[in-house]
Design a protein around this motif. Structure first.
Motif, PDB file in Angstrom:
ATOM      1  N   ASP A 182       0.864  -1.182   0.000  1.00 29.35           N
ATOM      2  CA  ASP A 182       0.000   0.000   0.000  1.00 29.35           C
ATOM      3  C   ASP A 182       0.901   1.233   0.000  1.00 29.35           C
ATOM      4  N   ILE A 183       0.819   2.053  -1.037  1.00 25.81           N
ATOM      5  CA  ILE A 183       1.717   3.206  -1.132  1.00 25.81           C
ATOM      6  C   ILE A 183       1.421   4.265  -0.075  1.00 25.81           C
ATOM      7  N   THR A 184       0.244   4.222   0.541  1.00 25.56           N
ATOM      8  CA  THR A 184      -0.080   5.222   1.573  1.00 25.56           C
ATOM      9  C   THR A 184       0.589   4.909   2.905  1.00 25.56           C
ATOM     10  N   THR A 185       1.007   3.665   3.121  1.00 25.40           N
ATOM     11  CA  THR A 185       1.614   3.283   4.391  1.00 25.40           C
ATOM     12  C   THR A 185       3.058   2.813   4.241  1.00 25.40           C
ATOM     13  N   TYR A 186       3.555   2.708   3.031  1.00 28.31           N
ATOM     14  CA  TYR A 186       4.909   2.186   2.810  1.00 28.31           C
ATOM     15  C   TYR A 186       5.952   3.142   3.406  1.00 28.31           C
ATOM     16  N   PRO A 187       7.006   2.605   4.078  1.00 31.24           N
ATOM     17  CA  PRO A 187       8.040   3.459   4.680  1.00 31.24           C
ATOM     18  C   PRO A 187       9.113   3.855   3.659  1.00 31.24           C
ATOM     19  N   TYR A 188       8.963   4.986   3.034  1.00 35.20           N
ATOM     20  CA  TYR A 188       9.908   5.419   2.003  1.00 35.20           C
ATOM     21  C   TYR A 188      11.247   5.824   2.605  1.00 35.20           C
ATOM     22  N   GLU A 189      12.318   5.517   1.859  1.00 35.66           N
ATOM     23  CA  GLU A 189      13.656   5.968   2.224  1.00 35.66           C
ATOM     24  C   GLU A 189      14.002   7.184   1.379  1.00 35.66           C
ATOM     25  N   ARG A 190      15.190   7.747   1.608  1.00 32.98           N
ATOM     26  CA  ARG A 190      15.581   8.965   0.902  1.00 32.98           C
ATOM     27  C   ARG A 190      15.662   8.716  -0.593  1.00 32.98           C
ATOM     28  N   ALA A 191      15.045   9.570  -1.350  1.00 31.43           N
ATOM     29  CA  ALA A 191      14.934   9.381  -2.793  1.00 31.43           C
ATOM     30  C   ALA A 191      15.165  10.698  -3.519  1.00 31.43           C
ATOM     31  N   SER A 192      15.539  10.587  -4.778  1.00 32.72           N
ATOM     32  CA  SER A 192      15.689  11.784  -5.602  1.00 32.72           C
ATOM     33  C   SER A 192      14.537  11.941  -6.586  1.00 32.72           C
ATOM     34  N   LEU A 193      13.737  10.860  -6.761  1.00 36.62           N
ATOM     35  CA  LEU A 193      12.691  10.913  -7.775  1.00 36.62           C
ATOM     36  C   LEU A 193      11.548   9.971  -7.420  1.00 36.62           C
ATOM     37  N   PHE A 194      10.334  10.471  -7.583  1.00 36.33           N
ATOM     38  CA  PHE A 194       9.127   9.649  -7.506  1.00 36.33           C
ATOM     39  C   PHE A 194       8.356   9.801  -8.815  1.00 36.33           C
ATOM     40  N   ALA A 195       7.741   8.725  -9.265  1.00 36.84           N
ATOM     41  CA  ALA A 195       6.785   8.772 -10.372  1.00 36.84           C
ATOM     42  C   ALA A 195       5.478   8.167  -9.888  1.00 36.84           C
ATOM     43  N   MET A 196       4.381   8.802 -10.232  1.00 37.08           N
ATOM     44  CA  MET A 196       3.063   8.320  -9.828  1.00 37.08           C
ATOM     45  C   MET A 196       2.121   8.562 -11.009  1.00 37.08           C
ATOM     46  N   ASN A 197       1.995   7.560 -11.851  1.00 36.89           N
ATOM     47  CA  ASN A 197       1.320   7.722 -13.132  1.00 36.89           C
ATOM     48  C   ASN A 197      -0.128   7.241 -13.051  1.00 36.89           C
ATOM     49  N   PHE A 198      -1.086   8.191 -13.020  1.00 37.20           N
ATOM     50  CA  PHE A 198      -2.518   7.887 -12.943  1.00 37.20           C
ATOM     51  C   PHE A 198      -2.817   6.979 -11.744  1.00 37.20           C
TER      52      PHE A 198
END
Length: 239
Positions: free
Chosen positions: A114-130
């Motif tokens: 579930d992307i709403t609860t996932y623990p993200y780490e440090r990133a330089s880029l996100f893509a969220m297509n539709f």
């Protein structure tokens, strides 16, 4: 999928949808191919060494494929996340096939979550297509805030969405043009009507102004509408 008269339940990314998804998205979303290709062209500007890249709501991996082909940044990898088991399974097959055909691709991990609860780490880029349009409205700001908080300074989010329009006439005209686009792609009136019915309670779309205000509130400093074809768009938000 919707060619025959049927009882239309709520749209879901199940095995039935997975089988027809590449054809369905191309024939339904005006400008889809251009958006995907150009995310690959533009994303290398933002990718930084020693960081992660996330593809949220990755479906069959179309965006992940262009990202891992286009980005050559050292010590960078992609995490693709989708909550549909059927999508995750099939996308792993497609990505493995890509690896057999091409060299020098970024490493990738496909995760069912579930992307709403996932623990993200440090990133330089996100893509969220539709993808955001399928997230309940009350959860959208929190998700975008998590993304912004996870981005390195100067990092970016490419977010593609179907739009609605405040002006009633503008909304009507562009919606009618979209219906004509779908007819030109071979969809019948029955298919158009049944797909619209199945999506009615699942996909809630916003105006660009609503997206921009929410992204700024989430912590992004710059928000741009970089692509629009009829009522389909892609937005660039920079940390």
């Amino acid at each position: 999928m919707y060619a025959q008269k049927r009882q239309c339940g709520k749209f879901a990314f199940n095995e039935e949808v997975v089988k027809v998804f590449p054809d369905m998205i191309r024939r339904s979303a005006s400008g889809y191919t251009t958006i995907v290709e150009n995310i690959g062209n533009l994303a290398p500007i933002f990718a930084k060494e020693n960081s992660l890249i996330y593809d949220l709501g990755s479906s069959l991996g179309a965006v992940s494929m262009v990202l891992r082909s286009a980005i050559k940044t050292a010590n960078t990898s992609i995490i693709a996340i989708d909550n549909s088991a059927a999508m995750v399974e099939k996308s792993r097959e497609y990505l493995k096939a890509q690896e057999m055909m091409f060299e020098s691709l970024l490493p990738i991990e496909v995760i069912e979550a579930d992307i709403t609860t996932y623990p993200y780490e440090r990133a330089s880029l996100f893509a969220m297509n539709f993808t955001l349009q399928f997230i309940p409205r009350e959860k959208r700001l929190a998700l975008l805030t998590k993304i912004a908080d996870s981005l390195l300074p100067g990092g970016a989010l490419f977010m593609s969405e179907k739009l609605r329009f405040e002006d009633a006439r503008e909304h009507e005209v562009l919606n009618n043009l979209h219906m004509q686009f779908k007819r030109s792609q071979g969809y019948s009136e029955l298919e158009i009507a049944q797909k619209r019915e199945s999506l009615e309670d699942v996909m809630k779309i916003d105006t660009f102004e609503e997206h921009k205000a929410r992204l700024l509130k989430a912590g992004f400093s710059e928000v741009y509408l970089w692509f629009q074809c009829l009522n389909f768009s892609s937005i660039l938000a920079i940390k």
